[in-house]
Design a protein around this motif. Structure first.
Motif, PDB file in Angstrom:
ATOM      1  N   ILE A 166      -9.269   8.716 -10.522  1.00 17.41           N
ATOM      2  CA  ILE A 166      -9.586   7.167  -9.530  1.00 17.41           C
ATOM      3  C   ILE A 166      -9.450   8.272  -8.752  1.00 17.41           C
ATOM      4  CG2 ILE A 166      -9.210   5.059  -8.335  1.00 17.41           C
ATOM      5  CD1 ILE A 166      -7.599   4.306 -11.137  1.00 17.41           C
ATOM      6  N   ALA A 167     -10.915   7.575  -7.685  1.00 19.43           N
ATOM      7  CA  ALA A 167     -11.069   8.413  -6.391  1.00 19.43           C
ATOM      8  C   ALA A 167     -10.191   7.067  -5.567  1.00 19.43           C
ATOM      9  CB  ALA A 167     -12.617   8.635  -5.924  1.00 19.43           C
ATOM     10  N   SER A 168      -9.318   7.841  -4.662  1.00 16.57           N
ATOM     11  CA  SER A 168      -9.144   6.887  -3.367  1.00 16.57           C
ATOM     12  C   SER A 168      -8.750   8.279  -2.355  1.00 16.57           C
ATOM     13  CB  SER A 168      -7.552   6.994  -3.410  1.00 16.57           C
ATOM     14  OG  SER A 168      -6.926   7.837  -3.602  1.00 16.57           O
ATOM     15  N   PRO A 169      -8.780   6.755  -0.844  1.00 13.98           N
ATOM     16  CA  PRO A 169      -9.113   7.312   0.440  1.00 13.98           C
ATOM     17  C   PRO A 169      -7.518   8.588   0.837  1.00 13.98           C
ATOM     18  CG  PRO A 169      -9.535   5.580   0.170  1.00 13.98           C
ATOM     19  CD  PRO A 169      -8.629   5.434  -0.924  1.00 13.98           C
ATOM     20  N   GLU A 170      -8.141   9.573   1.561  1.00 15.21           N
ATOM     21  CA  GLU A 170      -6.798   9.919   2.093  1.00 15.21           C
ATOM     22  C   GLU A 170      -6.413   9.721   3.027  1.00 15.21           C
ATOM     23  OE1 GLU A 170      -5.630  12.552   0.552  1.00 15.21           O
ATOM     24  OE2 GLU A 170      -6.939  11.977  -1.832  1.00 15.21           O
ATOM     25  N   GLY A 171      -5.329  10.468   3.667  1.00 18.21           N
ATOM     26  CA  GLY A 171      -4.650   9.538   5.084  1.00 18.21           C
ATOM     27  C   GLY A 171      -3.736   8.792   5.323  1.00 18.21           C
ATOM     28  N   GLU A 172      -3.620   9.159   5.975  1.00 19.36           N
ATOM     29  CA  GLU A 172      -2.081   7.996   6.701  1.00 19.36           C
ATOM     30  C   GLU A 172      -2.616   6.892   6.993  1.00 19.36           C
ATOM     31  OE1 GLU A 172      -0.690   9.640  10.703  1.00 19.36           O
ATOM     32  OE2 GLU A 172       0.234  11.246   9.532  1.00 19.36           O
ATOM     33  N   SER A 173      -3.137   6.538   7.173  1.00 16.65           N
ATOM     34  CA  SER A 173      -4.380   5.247   7.699  1.00 16.65           C
ATOM     35  C   SER A 173      -5.425   4.332   6.561  1.00 16.65           C
ATOM     36  CB  SER A 173      -5.022   5.058   9.749  1.00 16.65           C
ATOM     37  OG  SER A 173      -4.388   4.914  10.432  1.00 16.65           O
ATOM     38  N   PHE A 174      -5.615   3.524   5.863  1.00 17.52           N
ATOM     39  CA  PHE A 174      -6.666   3.332   4.701  1.00 17.52           C
ATOM     40  C   PHE A 174      -7.192   3.671   5.665  1.00 17.52           C
ATOM     41  CE2 PHE A 174      -8.269   0.787   2.206  1.00 17.52           C
ATOM     42  CZ  PHE A 174      -8.057   1.453   0.674  1.00 17.52           C
ATOM     43  N   GLN A 175      -8.428   3.644   4.825  1.00 10.06           N
ATOM     44  CA  GLN A 175     -10.035   3.530   5.359  1.00 10.06           C
ATOM     45  C   GLN A 175     -10.502   2.415   4.857  1.00 10.06           C
ATOM     46  OE1 GLN A 175     -10.982   5.837   7.596  1.00 10.06           O
ATOM     47  NE2 GLN A 175      -9.027   6.066   7.398  1.00 10.06           N
ATOM     48  N   TRP A 176     -10.914   1.032   5.553  1.00 10.25           N
ATOM     49  CA  TRP A 176     -11.182   0.369   5.060  1.00 10.25           C
ATOM     50  C   TRP A 176     -12.837  -0.031   4.457  1.00 10.25           C
ATOM     51  CZ3 TRP A 176      -6.820  -2.993   3.974  1.00 10.25           C
ATOM     52  CH2 TRP A 176      -5.657  -3.307   4.578  1.00 10.25           C
ATOM     53  N   ASP A 177     -13.467  -0.551   2.936  1.00 15.13           N
ATOM     54  CA  ASP A 177     -14.807  -0.795   3.034  1.00 15.13           C
ATOM     55  C   ASP A 177     -15.114  -2.074   3.662  1.00 15.13           C
ATOM     56  OD1 ASP A 177     -16.880  -0.755   2.161  1.00 15.13           O
ATOM     57  OD2 ASP A 177     -16.501   0.178   0.055  1.00 15.13           O
TER      58      ASP A 177
ATOM     59  N   PHE B 279      -6.647   1.204  -4.425  1.00 16.45           N
ATOM     60  CA  PHE B 279      -6.330   1.047  -3.173  1.00 16.45           C
ATOM     61  C   PHE B 279      -4.857   1.216  -3.258  1.00 16.45           C
ATOM     62  CE2 PHE B 279      -3.412  -2.416  -1.038  1.00 16.45           C
ATOM     63  CZ  PHE B 279      -4.437  -1.668   0.662  1.00 16.45           C
ATOM     64  N   LEU B 280      -4.660   0.908  -4.694  1.00 14.72           N
ATOM     65  CA  LEU B 280      -2.957   1.369  -4.810  1.00 14.72           C
ATOM     66  C   LEU B 280      -2.532   2.401  -4.953  1.00 14.72           C
ATOM     67  CD1 LEU B 280      -2.414  -1.703  -7.673  1.00 14.72           C
ATOM     68  CD2 LEU B 280      -1.118  -1.299  -4.680  1.00 14.72           C
ATOM     69  N   ARG B 281      -3.774   3.979  -5.428  1.00 13.45           N
ATOM     70  CA  ARG B 281      -4.144   5.505  -5.529  1.00 13.45           C
ATOM     71  C   ARG B 281      -3.243   5.760  -4.007  1.00 13.45           C
ATOM     72  NH1 ARG B 281      -3.504   8.437  -8.997  1.00 13.45           N
ATOM     73  NH2 ARG B 281      -5.188   9.806  -8.240  1.00 13.45           N
ATOM     74  N   TRP B 282      -3.546   5.375  -3.469  1.00 12.36           N
ATOM     75  CA  TRP B 282      -3.429   5.332  -1.777  1.00 12.36           C
ATOM     76  C   TRP B 282      -2.360   5.307  -1.192  1.00 12.36           C
ATOM     77  CZ3 TRP B 282      -2.793   2.767   2.295  1.00 12.36           C
ATOM     78  CH2 TRP B 282      -2.151   3.039   3.512  1.00 12.36           C
TER      79      TRP B 282
END
Length: 920
Positions: free
Chosen positions: A645-656, A157-160
């Motif tokens: 670490i894999a992290s989500p891409e994009g302006e908005s966070f993709q919540w899990d 999440f912090l990497r996002w």
């Protein structure tokens, strides 16, 4: 931007022209010659942010310019820090809120890219590493591996955030402790930044989401710790309200004598300032003693401001500050800006600088400092090294008062002169025989089971770190070792420290005594000391032993370092090594032998203590700009673990939705552009009836999650085993966990149940029949389903302790509409307002008891008048229909706070402002 006093001026340096707001120009109207350094920083902040009175007006500037050093604080001003620094425990929920605001602003018609910090915001991951492995060469590698496994979701999440948010940077794990990294690299001292298209120069000021942010005061940067909500507000461009403080001057003379350290000095300063009483005040250091005080020593003193109770403990910008900037690898361009700006503004300190006027003054001759520790429970309780043995015994008596007497077999002569065993209760000294590392050992009361070189307070200081290395070298040459039952650890605080310890050749010596590097984080100082060896734990439990830790940290509160360790002493790194060798605090190291050589010769502490000259020579030979330059060249890049670490891409966070660490909080559910009003509360139930000194630890625990608690049951229902619970602190990004932990502290006392401990309350259904005892969370959810609001009643000093944002967030999510207390801690009151919970204060001499409340009542809060009222009326109705009516103060202290509250909180206010701007 207004400029009522025409102070805008130009400063030419480095071939650039900077706009700045000149204090000397203002000084033509007001006498600023006696104004303390810290007050000048506040004054410049007001000049630069004057806006005609909405936030800063002419009258605010005049109030600080004409500051009366003896006046009690009563004038509110707005302060805007230049930047924000966060650590990961407190930083994760801040970034969660920013991600949630991106979603919410989109629904309101705005753009997610509108949600970004408006000022530089830097997060240092330093609170997650734990000392699971120690005393071996691969401890650093193995602890790092465990850390990443435990915290993968948080780090992803912090990497996002690192990739998606502007003005936001992350210093990855295994780099250093937040305040040390701030001092060694992040601090600018003077900012050179474009503001609204104009290049400006202004003082570097900082808010940090950690109490010990004050460490940066050592280099002339004004800053202090705030709650996460206040930090988020600053990140989003909102001012922080504060009373113009009193300033205590602390005059230093002389120089430290041989055999003493900065740690000895700061423990003395802490004791003196605690005795004086400086809570809510600024402390400012001055005097000729500054010329003998290296920057690292100043930072050590500044770091401990929370321990002596001050908002800050600041030193001025002077030649020593500039020397440190150069030593730590700052650019010559930045150094030139700092010096030119400080001199232009009258912020530069030298031998000819006039002394300021202070609200009170203390004085200390550095030559009087003596070797000291502090403990066993509070950092202000200084103990002379020579008095440690007596201190241990004095405190032991209180800790063992209820321990059962041991049944010991003794031999008595019988009538015929023979031995006759008899069992008697004797006050014999208990001990446990253990076998550890292939040695048979005795554990006793006072045995040191943890010896930790930890905490930026001391690890940022080359003198004490190299002093520890030299002491270890001298001990190793004599064949001395740490006792086998001691858990030894070295948390260097930054990669720079490891490099200069290696360059000096003393790392090998520290390792010979068991002090291997375990990680680059706070470790033992924040309770991440990890488990004790099984043999030691069993030995402690067998005889309920009172064992000790010795750590170079800044806090030693009861239960903080380790649950099995009842005595905890703060000490300098050299003394940490010495006590590891001695293996006990039941010793007078000024007179008794520390240990014996393999051939039986006694060795005293004085035999292995390095001289000040030896330490100074080693610093000169090993600590240089190149170490800082190479270690901070790619400070935000991180190691291979971080970058994989894999992290989500994009302006908005993709919540899990399956995550138990990171979750979209419900603060903005159903939010519209319609601003609300401040309405009366009707038919509320009492969730908690509390006494004095309810801390943020009581309200929002940071430690272990109990298996049978609401949070523990929730995690198990989600498939998380108790062994993987981690801590409340690590799960601050998930409101489902944190709201269940709110008021769940096992030590909190709800007075509905007399003196009984535990986070419970009484739930009354709509019939108002006899209350059912439930966990506070469970009762709150039932009330929420019933549509019943909640209130809390409390005594004095409500919300003291670490400025934990979840203490306000959790209160809001439980459905609490108002907290009525005899008095509030400043930051917690502000946080409650920021989360839309109304703080109300009893009139002097009144409280819940004086009004006959027992928690069974239904409560109305009336007369709020949409925030216009300074007082409100509480009507408390008993089940028999009788009523009690009394008046309380409404603690919405500024027009801005009233505006925040109408919006439902500060984050809602910012969201609507941004969405409206986009719509326009």
């Amino acid at each position: 931007m207004a400029d009522s006093f025409a102070t805008r001026a130009q400063l030419d340096v480095n071939g650039k022209s900077y706009t700045y707001f000149s204090l000397p120009i203002l000084g033509q109207r007001f006498d600023l010659s006696k104004l303390p350094y810290s007050m000048k920083i506040l004054l410049e902040n007001l000049l630069r942010h004057e806006d005609g009175g909405m936030t800063v007006g002419k009258d605010h500037i005049e109030a600080v310019a004409q500051w009366d050093c003896k006046a009690e604080p009563d004038t509110e001003i707005a302060f805007m820090p230049a930047r924000v620094v966060l650590q990961d425990f407190t930083g994760v929920p801040c970034v969660v809120d920013l991600a949630a605001m991106r979603d919410a602003v989109t629904k309101l018609g705005g753009n997610p890219n509108q949600i970004n910090p408006l000022i530089p915001s830097e997060l240092v991951i330093d609170h997650s590493v734990q000392v699971d492995v120690f005393g071996r060469a691969d401890a650093l590698e193995l602890n790092g591996k465990i850390e990443f496994e435990r915290n993968l979701e948080r780090y992803s999440f912090l990497r996002w955030g690192q990739k998606s948010l502007e003005n936001f940077k992350v210093v990855p794990p295994n780099t250093g402790i937040v305040h040390q990294v701030n001092l060694e690299n992040l601090a600018r001292v003077v900012m050179g930044r474009e503001v609204d298209g104009v290049l400006q120069a202004f003082p570097d000021t900082v808010f940090g989401t950690d109490s010990h942010t004050t460490m940066i005061n050592g280099i002339g940067v004004l800053g202090w710790g705030v709650g996460g909500i206040e930090a988020e507000a600053a990140m989003l461009g909102q001012p922080s309200s504060m009373l113009i403080p009193q300033v205590v001057g602390f005059k230093l003379t002389g120089k430290l004598p041989e055999g003493t350290t900065a740690t000895d000095l700061v423990l003395t300063v802490t004791q003196m300032l605690r005795s004086l009483g400086v809570v809510g005040k600024f402390v400012e250091f001055f005097g000729e003693g500054l010329q003998h005080l290296p920057l690292a020593d100043r930072a050590t003193i500044a770091n401990m401001a929370p321990e002596y109770g001050a908002t800050c403990g600041i030193f001025p910008i002077d030649a020593e500050a500039v020397n440190y900037l150069r030593l730590s690898g700052r650019s010559e361009e930045q150094i030139a800006l700092v010096e030119a700006y400080a001199k232009a503004q009258g912020l530069w300190h030298d031998a000819n600088s006039p002394h300021a006027s202070y609200s009170a003054t203390l004085e200390l001759d550095l030559a009087e400092i003596k070797p000291s520790l502090a403990g066993p429970k509070r950092p202000q309780d200084r103990v002379l090294l020579s008095g440690m043995k007596d201190n241990f015994h004095a405190n032991l008596e209180g800790l063992t008062a209820n321990r059962p007497a041991r049944k010991t077999e003794v031999k008595r002569m019988d009538a015929e002169g023979g031995d006759q065993p008899q069992a008697e209760h004797l006050a014999a000294k208990p001990k446990s025989n253990i076998r550890i590392h292939d040695q048979d050992c005795d554990l006793n009361d006072g045995s040191v089971v943890i010896a930790a070189i930890t905490s930026c307070t001391n690890t940022s200081n080359p003198a004490v770190m190299l002093g520890a290395g030299l002491l270890a070298r001298n001990a190793a040459r004599l064949g001395l070792k740490a006792k086998p039952w001691v858990k030894t650890s070295l948390g260097p605080g930054s990669l720079v420290v490891t490099d200069y310890l290696k360059k000096a050749g003393v790392m090998d010596d520290l390792e010979k005594l068991g002090f291997f590097v375990v990680g680059y984080g706070c470790t033992t100082c924040i309770g991440n000391s990890g488990p004790l060896p099984d043999e030691v734990s069993k030995g402690i439990a067998e005889n309920d032993l009172v064992v000790a830790s010795v750590l170079s940290g800044n806090r030693n509160f009861e239960g903080r370092v380790h649950s099995e360790v009842k005595m905890n002493y703060l000490a300098s790194p050299p003394l940490v090594v010495a006590y590891a060798i001695a293996g006990t605090v039941d010793i007078d190291l000024t007179n008794d032998p520390l240990a014996h050589t393999p051939d039986g010769k006694p060795v005293y502490l004085r035999d292995i203590w390095p001289t000040n000259k030896e330490i100074g020579d080693m610093i000169a030979a090993t600590v240089g700009p190149e170490l800082f330059a190479q270690n901070y060249a790619d400070v935000f890049k991180g190691d291979s673990r971080w970058n994989q670490i894999a992290s989500p891409e994009g302006e908005s966070f993709q919540w899990d939705e399956s995550s138990t660490y990171i979750k979209n909080p419900p603060y903005f559910d159903g939010m519209t552009m319609q601003v609300g009003s401040i309405d009366d509360v009707h038919g509320a139930r009492v969730m908690g009836l509390f006494g004095d000194s309810i801390t943020t630890d009581h309200i929002s625990p940071a430690g272990n999650i109990k298996k049978d608690s609401p949070a523990g049951r929730f995690l198990q229902a989600r498939g998380v085993q108790p062994a993987d619970f981690n801590s409340y602190g690590s799960r601050r990004g998930n409101d489902d966990v944190m709201v269940r932990g709110t008021f769940a502290n096992i030590r909190i006392k709800n007075l509905m149940f007399g003196g009984e401990e535990g986070g419970n309350t009484l739930y009354f259904d709509k019939t108002g029949s006899v209350g059912e005892k439930l966990a506070i969370y469970d009762a709150a959810m039932k009330y929420k389903a019933d549509g019943v609001p909640l209130v809390v009643f409390a005594g004095k000093e409500y919300g003291t302790g670490s400025s934990r944002d979840w203490a306000a967030k959790g209160t809001n999510l439980l459905g609490v509409k108002a907290v009525v207390a005899e008095s509030f801690e400043r930051i917690h009151r502000s946080n409650l307002v920021g989360m839309g919970v109304l703080p109300l204060q009893f009139h002097a001499g009144e409280n819940a008891k004086s009004h006959g409340l027992d928690g069974s009542e239904t409560i109305d809060v009336v007369g709020l008048a949409d925030g216009a009222a300074k007082t409100a009326t509480i009507v408390a109705r008993k089940a028999d229909g009788s009523e009690k009516t009394f008046e309380v103060k409404v603690l919405l202290l500024t027009p801005k706070e009233v505006e925040y509250f109408r919006h439902g909180g500060i984050l809602h206010y910012v969201l609507r402002q941004l969405a409206a701007r986009k719509a326009a």
